[in-house]
Design a protein around this motif. Structure first.
Motif, PDB file in Angstrom:
ATOM      1  N   HIS A 361       0.814  -1.212   0.000  1.00  0.00           N
ATOM      2  CA  HIS A 361       0.000   0.000   0.000  1.00  0.00           C
ATOM      3  C   HIS A 361       0.855   1.273   0.000  1.00  0.00           C
ATOM      4  O   HIS A 361       0.343   2.370   0.221  1.00  0.00           O
ATOM      5  CB  HIS A 361      -0.933   0.008   1.217  1.00  0.00           C
ATOM      6  N   GLY A 362       2.155   1.115  -0.202  1.00  0.00           N
ATOM      7  CA  GLY A 362       3.020   2.281  -0.311  1.00  0.00           C
ATOM      8  C   GLY A 362       3.590   2.793   0.989  1.00  0.00           C
ATOM      9  O   GLY A 362       4.118   3.906   1.038  1.00  0.00           O
ATOM     10  N   ILE A 363       3.519   1.992   2.062  1.00  0.00           N
ATOM     11  CA  ILE A 363       4.061   2.415   3.360  1.00  0.00           C
ATOM     12  C   ILE A 363       5.276   1.554   3.689  1.00  0.00           C
ATOM     13  O   ILE A 363       5.154   0.341   3.879  1.00  0.00           O
ATOM     14  CB  ILE A 363       3.007   2.294   4.474  1.00  0.00           C
ATOM     15  N   GLY A 364       6.456   2.170   3.745  1.00  0.00           N
ATOM     16  CA  GLY A 364       7.680   1.449   4.024  1.00  0.00           C
ATOM     17  C   GLY A 364       7.971   1.379   5.513  1.00  0.00           C
ATOM     18  O   GLY A 364       7.345   2.055   6.327  1.00  0.00           O
ATOM     19  N   LEU A 365       8.955   0.557   5.860  1.00  0.00           N
ATOM     20  CA  LEU A 365       9.355   0.392   7.263  1.00  0.00           C
ATOM     21  C   LEU A 365      10.871   0.464   7.368  1.00  0.00           C
ATOM     22  O   LEU A 365      11.585  -0.290   6.709  1.00  0.00           O
ATOM     23  CB  LEU A 365       8.872  -0.947   7.818  1.00  0.00           C
ATOM     24  N   THR A 366      11.355   1.386   8.184  1.00  0.00           N
ATOM     25  CA  THR A 366      12.772   1.493   8.519  1.00  0.00           C
ATOM     26  C   THR A 366      12.944   1.099   9.978  1.00  0.00           C
ATOM     27  O   THR A 366      12.135   1.483  10.827  1.00  0.00           O
ATOM     28  CB  THR A 366      13.275   2.936   8.304  1.00  0.00           C
ATOM     29  N   THR A 367      13.979   0.325  10.284  1.00  0.00           N
ATOM     30  CA  THR A 367      14.202  -0.105  11.664  1.00  0.00           C
ATOM     31  C   THR A 367      15.520   0.474  12.180  1.00  0.00           C
ATOM     32  O   THR A 367      16.544   0.425  11.496  1.00  0.00           O
ATOM     33  CB  THR A 367      14.232  -1.640  11.788  1.00  0.00           C
ATOM     34  N   LEU A 368      15.461   1.017  13.389  1.00  0.00           N
ATOM     35  CA  LEU A 368      16.629   1.562  14.072  1.00  0.00           C
ATOM     36  C   LEU A 368      16.824   0.795  15.376  1.00  0.00           C
ATOM     37  O   LEU A 368      15.931   0.769  16.225  1.00  0.00           O
ATOM     38  CB  LEU A 368      16.453   3.051  14.364  1.00  0.00           C
ATOM     39  N   GLY A 369      17.964   0.172  15.533  1.00  0.00           N
ATOM     40  CA  GLY A 369      18.233  -0.617  16.725  1.00  0.00           C
ATOM     41  C   GLY A 369      19.038   0.155  17.752  1.00  0.00           C
ATOM     42  O   GLY A 369      19.889   0.975  17.404  1.00  0.00           O
ATOM     43  N   PHE A 370      18.782  -0.126  19.034  1.00  0.00           N
ATOM     44  CA  PHE A 370      19.468   0.551  20.132  1.00  0.00           C
ATOM     45  C   PHE A 370      19.826  -0.471  21.215  1.00  0.00           C
ATOM     46  O   PHE A 370      19.047  -1.384  21.505  1.00  0.00           O
ATOM     47  CB  PHE A 370      18.582   1.637  20.747  1.00  0.00           C
ATOM     48  N   GLY A 371      20.987  -0.262  21.830  1.00  0.00           N
ATOM     49  CA  GLY A 371      21.331  -1.000  23.037  1.00  0.00           C
ATOM     50  C   GLY A 371      21.741  -2.436  22.806  1.00  0.00           C
ATOM     51  O   GLY A 371      21.679  -2.978  21.710  1.00  0.00           O
ATOM     52  N   MET A 372      22.157  -3.073  23.887  1.00  0.00           N
ATOM     53  CA  MET A 372      22.539  -4.483  23.910  1.00  0.00           C
ATOM     54  C   MET A 372      22.010  -5.096  25.196  1.00  0.00           C
ATOM     55  O   MET A 372      21.535  -4.412  26.079  1.00  0.00           O
ATOM     56  CB  MET A 372      24.064  -4.638  23.838  1.00  0.00           C
ATOM     57  N   GLY A 373      22.100  -6.386  25.260  1.00  0.00           N
ATOM     58  CA  GLY A 373      21.642  -7.123  26.440  1.00  0.00           C
ATOM     59  C   GLY A 373      20.536  -8.088  26.087  1.00  0.00           C
ATOM     60  O   GLY A 373      20.565  -9.256  26.455  1.00  0.00           O
ATOM     61  N   ASN A 374      19.540  -7.577  25.374  1.00  0.00           N
ATOM     62  CA  ASN A 374      18.461  -8.442  24.887  1.00  0.00           C
ATOM     63  C   ASN A 374      18.132  -8.055  23.446  1.00  0.00           C
ATOM     64  O   ASN A 374      16.988  -8.086  23.027  1.00  0.00           O
ATOM     65  CB  ASN A 374      17.218  -8.310  25.778  1.00  0.00           C
ATOM     66  N   GLN A 382      15.222  -8.536   9.443  1.00  0.00           N
ATOM     67  CA  GLN A 382      14.175  -9.151   8.636  1.00  0.00           C
ATOM     68  C   GLN A 382      12.991  -8.215   8.418  1.00  0.00           C
ATOM     69  O   GLN A 382      12.424  -8.156   7.327  1.00  0.00           O
ATOM     70  CB  GLN A 382      13.699 -10.448   9.311  1.00  0.00           C
ATOM     71  N   LEU A 383      12.598  -7.469   9.443  1.00  0.00           N
ATOM     72  CA  LEU A 383      11.470  -6.546   9.296  1.00  0.00           C
ATOM     73  C   LEU A 383      11.783  -5.461   8.271  1.00  0.00           C
ATOM     74  O   LEU A 383      10.938  -5.120   7.432  1.00  0.00           O
ATOM     75  CB  LEU A 383      11.119  -5.919  10.647  1.00  0.00           C
ATOM     76  N   ALA A 384      12.987  -4.899   8.325  1.00  0.00           N
ATOM     77  CA  ALA A 384      13.358  -3.875   7.352  1.00  0.00           C
ATOM     78  C   ALA A 384      13.442  -4.454   5.950  1.00  0.00           C
ATOM     79  O   ALA A 384      13.038  -3.807   4.972  1.00  0.00           O
ATOM     80  CB  ALA A 384      14.686  -3.240   7.748  1.00  0.00           C
ATOM     81  N   ASP A 385      13.945  -5.673   5.856  1.00  0.00           N
ATOM     82  CA  ASP A 385      14.068  -6.333   4.556  1.00  0.00           C
ATOM     83  C   ASP A 385      12.699  -6.487   3.899  1.00  0.00           C
ATOM     84  O   ASP A 385      12.525  -6.195   2.709  1.00  0.00           O
ATOM     85  CB  ASP A 385      14.728  -7.706   4.757  1.00  0.00           C
ATOM     86  N   LYS A 386      11.715  -6.899   4.662  1.00  0.00           N
ATOM     87  CA  LYS A 386      10.374  -7.129   4.106  1.00  0.00           C
ATOM     88  C   LYS A 386       9.564  -5.844   3.993  1.00  0.00           C
ATOM     89  O   LYS A 386       8.527  -5.829   3.341  1.00  0.00           O
ATOM     90  CB  LYS A 386       9.618  -8.133   4.980  1.00  0.00           C
ATOM     91  N   GLY A 387      10.030  -4.762   4.616  1.00  0.00           N
ATOM     92  CA  GLY A 387       9.263  -3.523   4.616  1.00  0.00           C
ATOM     93  C   GLY A 387       9.784  -2.456   3.681  1.00  0.00           C
ATOM     94  O   GLY A 387       9.448  -1.281   3.833  1.00  0.00           O
ATOM     95  N   ASN A 388      10.632  -2.860   2.692  1.00  0.00           N
ATOM     96  CA  ASN A 388      11.196  -1.881   1.763  1.00  0.00           C
ATOM     97  C   ASN A 388      11.905  -0.752   2.495  1.00  0.00           C
ATOM     98  O   ASN A 388      11.735   0.428   2.189  1.00  0.00           O
ATOM     99  CB  ASN A 388      10.112  -1.287   0.851  1.00  0.00           C
ATOM    100  N   GLY A 389      12.721  -1.131   3.466  1.00  0.00           N
ATOM    101  CA  GLY A 389      13.413  -0.116   4.241  1.00  0.00           C
ATOM    102  C   GLY A 389      14.816  -0.539   4.597  1.00  0.00           C
ATOM    103  O   GLY A 389      15.303  -1.598   4.190  1.00  0.00           O
ATOM    104  N   GLN A 390      15.464   0.286   5.370  1.00  0.00           N
ATOM    105  CA  GLN A 390      16.845   0.071   5.775  1.00  0.00           C
ATOM    106  C   GLN A 390      16.893  -0.268   7.258  1.00  0.00           C
ATOM    107  O   GLN A 390      16.103   0.241   8.056  1.00  0.00           O
ATOM    108  CB  GLN A 390      17.672   1.331   5.500  1.00  0.00           C
ATOM    109  N   TYR A 391      17.838  -1.130   7.625  1.00  0.00           N
ATOM    110  CA  TYR A 391      18.088  -1.447   9.026  1.00  0.00           C
ATOM    111  C   TYR A 391      19.425  -0.840   9.433  1.00  0.00           C
ATOM    112  O   TYR A 391      20.459  -1.111   8.820  1.00  0.00           O
ATOM    113  CB  TYR A 391      18.096  -2.964   9.230  1.00  0.00           C
ATOM    114  N   ALA A 392      19.386   0.001  10.452  1.00  0.00           N
ATOM    115  CA  ALA A 392      20.603   0.608  10.980  1.00  0.00           C
ATOM    116  C   ALA A 392      20.623   0.438  12.490  1.00  0.00           C
ATOM    117  O   ALA A 392      19.582   0.492  13.147  1.00  0.00           O
ATOM    118  CB  ALA A 392      20.687   2.092  10.611  1.00  0.00           C
TER     119      ALA A 392
END
Length: 621
Positions: A361-374, A382-392
């Motif tokens: 429907h034309g809505i992309g997804l970019t994921t930004l990760g933070f922190g460590m531990g869990n 995977q979410l960014a890959d399937k959402g036409n977006g970038q993972y950083a």
């Protein structure tokens, strides 16, 4: 400086006190009139009193009516003034502040106690990094075609950087080498976007990893776009405010990063904020991109607490993205989290199905990760890959600036989607080849021409790099035995070119198109240089980055390459490094070298194993 909201509250209190004073004045005047009339009746005759009483009553009534009318006029004026004040600050005071306050009250909790789980929550897992099965050495005579989807993610490099700075090495085979390569920009030529949205560059030189092999570099460069040329953006920040986000390298860094992003927006842009912990809620609903006061205040009020129900937040975020959809503009959900989904829908397949449906429907997804531990690196990728977006992965303020300021247009604007690469190697010249990285981006040969098969995207200004290590037929020393049956390249019926080592093909779709376009490029043997030292700085640096990834993944395909050779290769390829990213990589190489050497030191006991304690204990005297 006094906050505007405090001034507003002070004015409202003043209005209320003035109302009370006017009401008291009316009551006092009425009482005085009644007492005065009563006193006059004792001193005058009954008829005179009645006449005078009537006259005074009429005068009192007129005075009281005039006073009431004046008080009412003042009251209406103040009500109007009050409404004007409320209208001026309604975005913060009447809408956003109650939402933020209510959400904070619902989600803010004290520091969690050990094993103090909420209902429906599970204990957080440790960091999750998916292992990659390394690409093997392929025989060009058997499988001459290699096909994969491009990738512009960078998360694997920045998570590695954090680990090395903390003095630890990543687990074996968990690095995605392509994300390390694509963290860096290379001096590829800019395309003529009227012909294609990206340029294609190839370079060939001897491999630094194995003496008898060659290294082929394929580079793509997307056309560049200024922020002013992007058009309107509809951005929905989907923010994790669960208890696991409480540390300084998570929610506080997230707030700083997104405040940097909002500084780049203007009046035509719309920003919504959805937060989620045990439940999801809306903090902002379509605020103007240039309303920095509202955006900053909303971000600063966020607090961490509770368990994580990411699935509910994603659904709510997409609802807002649909509500404010900009036709012909940028419509994107930006998910910022430590990847800890431990309440609600945690099934990866269900989340991916949701993301893929919204992508259509034309809505992309970019994921930004933070922190460590869990941290859940695999889920974010995977979410960014399937959402036409970038993972950083954001490990510092500098990285936030790089992704959300320097590379904002690349992060937001997709210029080509479903980009696939296919290389056909010539068995007459190439005996074997190996694709370095892109293990989870591999495609079947027939997928290249199938426009329904999902692939990667390129943002404005993005560079994409892929490396193949290959062996010429004439060198011998094949990793695989020769086939007993098959075509002879000299006498067989198959005709081979003696000039081309490979044939490169790319397919892509424009953002609003559903049919792909094809680009083709022959790769000639005579374009190679004799040694890696004669190759470009970019070639050698890309080889160094991929070399570090392979060493840390403990690849068994590197026979003449080690950390010492990596250090020499890196120092020779720094080139022009205005932002210092390559020099930072050089420091990481030095750290990784020392850590790897430390881990190889055997632990030996320097005492006889005759039931002696370790460490040795002093004898009693």
């Amino acid at each position: 400086m006094t906050h505007p909201l405090y001034l507003l509250n002070a004015q409202l209190v003043s209005i209320s006190l003035n109302k009370q004073r006017h009401n008291a004045a009316v009551s006092a005047l009425t009482l005085a009139i009644i007492l005065g009339l009563s006193g006059c009746m004792d001193k005058q005759t009954e008829s005179e009193s009645r006449t005078e009483l009537a006259t005074q009553a009429n005068e009192a009534a007129e005075q009281q009516a005039a006073l009431v009318q004046r008080v009412e006029a003042e009251r209406q004026a103040k009500i109007q003034h009050e409404n004007e004040l409320r209208a001026k600050s309604k975005d913060i005071h009447a809408e956003h502040m109650p939402t933020i306050a209510q959400y904070a009250a619902n989600t803010s909790v004290a520091a969690p106690r050990l094993n103090d789980g909420l209902q429906g929550a599970v204990l957080p897992k440790r960091n999750q990094f998916e292992k990659q099965v390394q690409n093997g050495i392929m025989v060009a005579g058997e499988i001459p075609v290699s096909t994969f989807s491009i990738d512009v993610d960078t998360g694997s490099y920045t998570t590695l950087r954090r680990m090395l700075k903390e003095g630890r090495l990543p687990q074996k085979e968990t690095l995605r080498v392509e994300e390390m390569l694509n963290y860096f920009s290379y001096d590829y030529p800019l395309p003529n976007k009227n012909e294609a949205p990206f340029s294609v560059t190839t370079e060939l030189a001897s491999s630094p990893y194995n003496d008898d092999m060659m290294l082929l570099r394929i580079g793509l460069k997307g056309y560049e776009q200024n922020k002013a040329e992007l058009g309107a953006s509809n951005l929905v920040f989907l923010l994790d405010v669960s208890g696991s986000m409480a540390s300084d390298d998570k929610l506080p860094l997230l707030q700083t990063a997104l405040k940097m992003l909002t500084q780049q927006l203007d009046a035509q842009d719309k920003v919504s904020i959805v937060v989620y912990a045990g439940a999801a809620g809306v903090v902002l609903d379509g605020a103007a991109g240039n309303d920095i006061q509202i955006l900053t205040y909303a971000l600063e009020q966020l607090t961490a607490g509770g368990s994580t129900n990411g699935a509910e937040g994603i659904q709510l975020a997409y609802q807002l993205a649909q509500k404010h959809f900009v036709k012909g503009g940028i419509n994107r959900v930006i998910l910022a989290t430590d990847g800890d989904f431990n309440v609600g829908t945690t099934n990866l397949d269900e989340l991916i199905d949701l993301v893929e449906a919204q992508k259509k429907h034309g809505i992309g997804l970019t994921t930004l990760g933070f922190g460590m531990g869990n941290y859940n690196d695999h889920l974010m990728e995977q979410l960014a890959d399937k959402g036409n977006g970038q993972y950083a992965y954001i490990d510092s303020v500098n990285e936030a600036r790089k992704v959300l300021v320097e590379q904002l247009t690349a992060t937001l604007l997709t210029i080509a989607k479903e980009v696939k690469v296919q290389v056909e190697f010539n068995p007459a010249l190439v005996s074997e080849y190996r694709l370095i990285g892109y293990e989870n981006r591999a495609l079947a040969r027939e997928d290249f021409n199938n426009d329904k098969v999902d692939a990667g995207e390129i943002g404005a200004g993005h560079t994409v790099t892929a490396l193949y290590e290959l062996r010429y037929v004439e060198t011998g020393h094949m990793a695989n035995d020769k086939l007993r049956y098959g075509y002879n390249p000299d006498t067989g019926s198959e005709k081979y070119s003696r000039d081309e080592i490979a044939y490169l093909k790319l397919r892509y779709q424009l953002p609003d198109a559903s049919n792909s376009q094809l680009l083709t490029y022959p790769i000639r043997a005579d374009q190679s240089v004799k040694t890696v030292d004669q190759a470009s700085d970019d070639f050698r640096f890309a080889a160094a980055v991929a070399g570090l990834g392979q060493l840390l993944n403990q690849s068994h395909y590197l026979h003449q390459f080690d950390y010492n050779k990596l250090r020499v290769l890196t120092r020779s390829a720094l080139g022009e490094d205005t932002m210092g990213y390559r020099h930072e990589f050089m420091q990481l190489v030095e750290t990784a070298t020392l850590l790897a050497q430390t881990n190889q030191v055997p632990i030996k006991k320097s005492f006889d194993a005759e039931n002696k304690p370790f460490p040795p204990q002093d004898k009693l005297h």
